[in-house]
Every structure is written in structure tokens, then in C-alpha cells.
Motif scaffolding. Structure first.
Motif, PDB file in Angstrom:
ATOM      1  N   LYS A 124       0.314  -9.615  11.703  1.00 21.37           N
ATOM      2  CA  LYS A 124      -1.006  -9.526  11.098  1.00 21.37           C
ATOM      3  C   LYS A 124      -0.971  -8.542   9.946  1.00 21.37           C
ATOM      4  N   ARG A 125      -1.872  -8.738   8.971  1.00 19.54           N
ATOM      5  CA  ARG A 125      -1.922  -7.837   7.823  1.00 19.54           C
ATOM      6  C   ARG A 125      -2.450  -6.471   8.296  1.00 19.54           C
ATOM      7  N   PRO A 126      -1.651  -5.425   8.074  1.00 21.03           N
ATOM      8  CA  PRO A 126      -2.155  -4.098   8.470  1.00 21.03           C
ATOM      9  C   PRO A 126      -3.279  -3.631   7.547  1.00 21.03           C
ATOM     10  N   ARG A 127      -4.009  -2.657   7.971  1.00 20.83           N
ATOM     11  CA  ARG A 127      -5.117  -2.122   7.177  1.00 20.83           C
ATOM     12  C   ARG A 127      -4.538  -1.169   6.134  1.00 20.83           C
ATOM     13  N   VAL A 128      -4.955  -1.313   4.882  1.00 17.33           N
ATOM     14  CA  VAL A 128      -4.467  -0.527   3.759  1.00 17.33           C
ATOM     15  C   VAL A 128      -5.644   0.265   3.206  1.00 17.33           C
ATOM     16  N   LEU A 129      -5.458   1.588   3.100  1.00 16.37           N
ATOM     17  CA  LEU A 129      -6.545   2.486   2.679  1.00 16.37           C
ATOM     18  C   LEU A 129      -6.080   3.352   1.528  1.00 16.37           C
ATOM     19  N   ASP A 130      -7.081   3.829   0.777  1.00 14.41           N
ATOM     20  CA  ASP A 130      -6.821   4.772  -0.309  1.00 14.41           C
ATOM     21  C   ASP A 130      -6.934   6.192   0.247  1.00 14.41           C
ATOM     22  N   ARG A 131      -6.851   7.165  -0.667  1.00 10.82           N
ATOM     23  CA  ARG A 131      -6.950   8.546  -0.195  1.00 10.82           C
ATOM     24  C   ARG A 131      -8.299   8.820   0.480  1.00 10.82           C
ATOM     25  N   ASP A 132      -9.320   8.247  -0.109  1.00  6.85           N
ATOM     26  CA  ASP A 132     -10.669   8.459   0.450  1.00  6.85           C
ATOM     27  C   ASP A 132     -10.966   7.501   1.588  1.00  6.85           C
ATOM     28  N   LYS A 133      -9.929   6.848   2.096  1.00  2.00           N
ATOM     29  CA  LYS A 133     -10.032   5.944   3.222  1.00  2.00           C
ATOM     30  C   LYS A 133     -10.862   4.690   2.916  1.00  2.00           C
ATOM     31  N   THR A 134     -10.889   4.314   1.668  1.00  2.00           N
ATOM     32  CA  THR A 134     -11.518   3.042   1.276  1.00  2.00           C
ATOM     33  C   THR A 134     -10.443   1.947   1.297  1.00  2.00           C
ATOM     34  N   ASP A 135     -10.912   0.771   1.611  1.00  2.00           N
ATOM     35  CA  ASP A 135      -9.973  -0.348   1.687  1.00  2.00           C
ATOM     36  C   ASP A 135      -9.469  -0.727   0.286  1.00  2.00           C
ATOM     37  N   LEU A 136      -8.183  -1.111   0.221  1.00  2.00           N
ATOM     38  CA  LEU A 136      -7.543  -1.525  -1.033  1.00  2.00           C
ATOM     39  C   LEU A 136      -7.160  -3.016  -0.930  1.00  2.00           C
ATOM     40  N   ASP A 137      -7.244  -3.684  -2.086  1.00  2.00           N
ATOM     41  CA  ASP A 137      -6.828  -5.092  -2.181  1.00  2.00           C
ATOM     42  C   ASP A 137      -5.553  -5.199  -3.031  1.00  2.00           C
ATOM     43  N   GLU A 138      -5.028  -6.411  -3.124  1.00  2.00           N
ATOM     44  CA  GLU A 138      -3.823  -6.633  -3.936  1.00  2.00           C
ATOM     45  C   GLU A 138      -4.093  -6.388  -5.410  1.00  2.00           C
ATOM     46  N   ALA A 139      -5.339  -6.613  -5.837  1.00  2.00           N
ATOM     47  CA  ALA A 139      -5.667  -6.415  -7.240  1.00  2.00           C
ATOM     48  C   ALA A 139      -5.592  -4.944  -7.636  1.00  2.00           C
ATOM     49  N   ASP A 140      -5.722  -4.039  -6.689  1.00  2.00           N
ATOM     50  CA  ASP A 140      -5.668  -2.607  -7.017  1.00  2.00           C
ATOM     51  C   ASP A 140      -4.253  -2.141  -7.322  1.00  2.00           C
ATOM     52  N   GLY A 141      -3.256  -2.874  -6.894  1.00  3.49           N
ATOM     53  CA  GLY A 141      -1.886  -2.476  -7.174  1.00  3.49           C
ATOM     54  C   GLY A 141      -1.388  -1.337  -6.312  1.00  3.49           C
ATOM     55  N   LEU A 142      -2.055  -1.011  -5.267  1.00  3.66           N
ATOM     56  CA  LEU A 142      -1.658   0.058  -4.347  1.00  3.66           C
ATOM     57  C   LEU A 142      -1.638  -0.508  -2.934  1.00  3.66           C
ATOM     58  N   PRO A 143      -0.705  -0.059  -2.143  1.00  7.09           N
ATOM     59  CA  PRO A 143       0.461   0.763  -2.500  1.00  7.09           C
ATOM     60  C   PRO A 143       1.551  -0.089  -3.148  1.00  7.09           C
ATOM     61  N   TYR A 144       2.579   0.534  -3.690  1.00  7.39           N
ATOM     62  CA  TYR A 144       3.694  -0.161  -4.344  1.00  7.39           C
ATOM     63  C   TYR A 144       4.986   0.472  -3.847  1.00  7.39           C
ATOM     64  N   GLY A 145       6.082  -0.210  -4.051  1.00 11.78           N
ATOM     65  CA  GLY A 145       7.375   0.274  -3.609  1.00 11.78           C
ATOM     66  C   GLY A 145       7.786   1.525  -4.362  1.00 11.78           C
ATOM     67  N   GLY A 146       7.920   2.647  -3.605  1.00 11.79           N
ATOM     68  CA  GLY A 146       8.319   3.906  -4.219  1.00 11.79           C
ATOM     69  C   GLY A 146       7.254   4.974  -4.126  1.00 11.79           C
ATOM     70  N   CYS A 147       5.992   4.624  -3.733  1.00  8.65           N
ATOM     71  CA  CYS A 147       4.931   5.619  -3.581  1.00  8.65           C
ATOM     72  C   CYS A 147       4.990   6.241  -2.180  1.00  8.65           C
ATOM     73  N   TYR A 148       4.253   7.330  -1.980  1.00  6.24           N
ATOM     74  CA  TYR A 148       4.204   8.013  -0.689  1.00  6.24           C
ATOM     75  C   TYR A 148       2.938   7.571   0.038  1.00  6.24           C
TER      76      TYR A 148
END
Length: 240
Positions: free
Chosen positions: A10-34
Motif C-alpha cells: 500500500k502507498r505509505p503516508r507522505v508528509l512535509d515538515r509541517d505534517k501536511t500531506d504531499l503529492d507527486e506534483a510537489d516533487g517531495l520526497p526525492y532520492g537523496g533527501c533526508y
């Protein structure tokens, strides 16, 4: 350091620093980020082998890092592509114009060449007509000469034919004379053969006439002897 490879069907939940949901259009996260990741661990024995499983439940972006491979695509790069398309279109237009100009120049040159060729062709046709006239006159003269030569040749051939005929006639006459001589010789030879045969026949007949009496006398003597023998046999038989 420890490397843990984790995944989830299943697709895991992806959040930003402020714990907002991110989509593929946001470009985050990417290979090489923390990121911060929540991984669920549990133990299991699979086909008699003990193993430790994990599942990725959630990911939160923390900060940027050195990207693996190529960097994310910048949307402004499409503007550069549009500029390149405009430049290509202008170049194509310039080339089309140059090609049209070249075609016009080539057409003009072709027309000029055609006109020159027509002039040359007319000149050549005139010269050919003149040459044909000269050739016709020469041919007429040559034909007259040929006719004269033919007349002379026919006369010579006639004379030759007459000579050949005369020679043939003389040869035929000589052959006839020879044949007559041969016929007379053959007749003479035949007469001589007939005379020889007649003389031989007469001689043979004479010899036969001479031989016949002797033969007859001999036959008579034989007959007499036979008669005597018969008479003696009869006498002997009567005495017995």
C-alpha cells in the motif's frame, strides 16, 4: 551504519515538515533527501527459516540533500525549448526563401538555356538542310554515274555472254563429232565381234559333223557286240 530496505504494497503516508500531506506534483520526497520514516518490524519463520520483516508505514520530509542521479526537472526549462522552436522556425523560413530564390534563378537559367538551345537547333537545322541539299545533288550526280557504269557493265556482260554462247556451241559440236566417231567405232567393233562369232559357230558345226559319223560307227559296233553276247547266251542256255 545499518541499511534497512523497507517497502509496502500500500502507498505509505507522505508528509512535509509541517505534517501536511504531499503529492507527486510537489516533487517531495526525492532520492537523496533526508526523511523520517516509521517502519513496522516483526519476526517470522518462513519454510523453517527464521527471518525479520519490516513494512514502511509513513515518511516525513526533513531537509534537502544531494540528489541521486539527475536533479528534479525545472518547469522553466520548457521556455528554453519554446525559444529553440522559434529559432528553428525562423531558420526554416529563411531556408525556404533561399530555396525559392534558387528555384527562380534555376528556372530563369533553364529558360535562357532553352532559348539558346532553340537558336542552336534552328541553326543546326538550317545547316542540315543545306547539307542535305548538297548531298542530294551529289547523290544525283552519283546516280547518273552509276547508271552509266551499269550501262557499260550490261554491254560488257552481253558481249561476254555472246562469246560464251559461241564457245559453248563450238564445244557442243566437237562433242557431237567425237560421239559420232565413237559410235562408228563401236559399230565396227560389233561387226567384227559378230563375224568372229559366226566363224566360230561354223567351225564348231563342222567339227560336230565330223565327230557324228565316228560316234555312230562306235555305237553300231557296241550294238553288234551286244547282239553277239545275247546270241551266245541263248546258245549256251539251249545246250544246257
Amino acid at each position: 551504519m545499518l541499511v534497512v530496505k523497507s517497502r509496502n504494497k500500500k502507498r505509505p503516508r507522505v508528509l512535509d515538515r509541517d505534517k501536511t500531506d504531499l503529492d507527486e506534483a510537489d516533487g517531495l520526497p526525492y532520492g537523496g533527501c533526508y526523511v523520517d520514516a516509521i517502519v513496522q518490524l516483526w519476526g517470522q519463520t518462513y519454510e523453517g527459516i527464521p527471518r525479520l520483516n519490516n513494512a514502511l508505514e509513513a515518511v516525513r520530509f526533513r531537509r534537502d540533500g544531494e540528489a541521486f542521479g539527475a536533479a528534479p526537472v525545472d518547469p522553466d526549462e520548457f521556455d528554453d525549448l519554446d525559444d529553440e522552436d522559434d529559432d528553428r522556425g525562423s531558420r526554416r523560413r529563411g531556408r525556404d526563401r533561399d530555396d525559392e530564390d534558387d528555384d527562380r534563378g534555376s528556372r530563369r537559367r533553364g529558360r535562357d538555356r532553352d532559348d539558346e538551345d532553340d537558336d542552336r537547333g534552328s541553326r543546326r537545322s538550317r545547316s542540315r538542310d543545306d547539307d542535305d541539299d548538297d548531298r542530294g545533288s551529289r547523290r544525283g550526280r552519283g546516280r547518273d554515274r552509276d547508271d552509266e557504269d551499269d550501262d557499260r557493265g550490261s554491254r560488257r556482260s552481253r558481249d561476254r555472254d555472246d562469246d560464251d554462247r559461241g564457245s559453248r556451241r563450238s564445244r557442243d559440236r566437237d562433242d557431237e563429232d567425237r560421239d559420232d566417231d565413237r559410235g562408228s567405232r563401236r559399230g565396227r567393233d560389233r561387226d567384227d565381234d559378230d563375224g568372229d562369232r559366226r566363224s566360230r559357230r561354223s567351225r564348231d558345226s563342222e567339227d560336230d559333223d565330223v565327230d557324228r559319223p565316228s560316234r555312230n560307227s562306235r555305237a553300231r559296233d557296241r550294238d553288234d557286240r551286244d547282239d553277239d553276247r545275247r546270241s551266245r547266251r541263248r546258245r549256251d542256255h539251249d545246250d544246257i
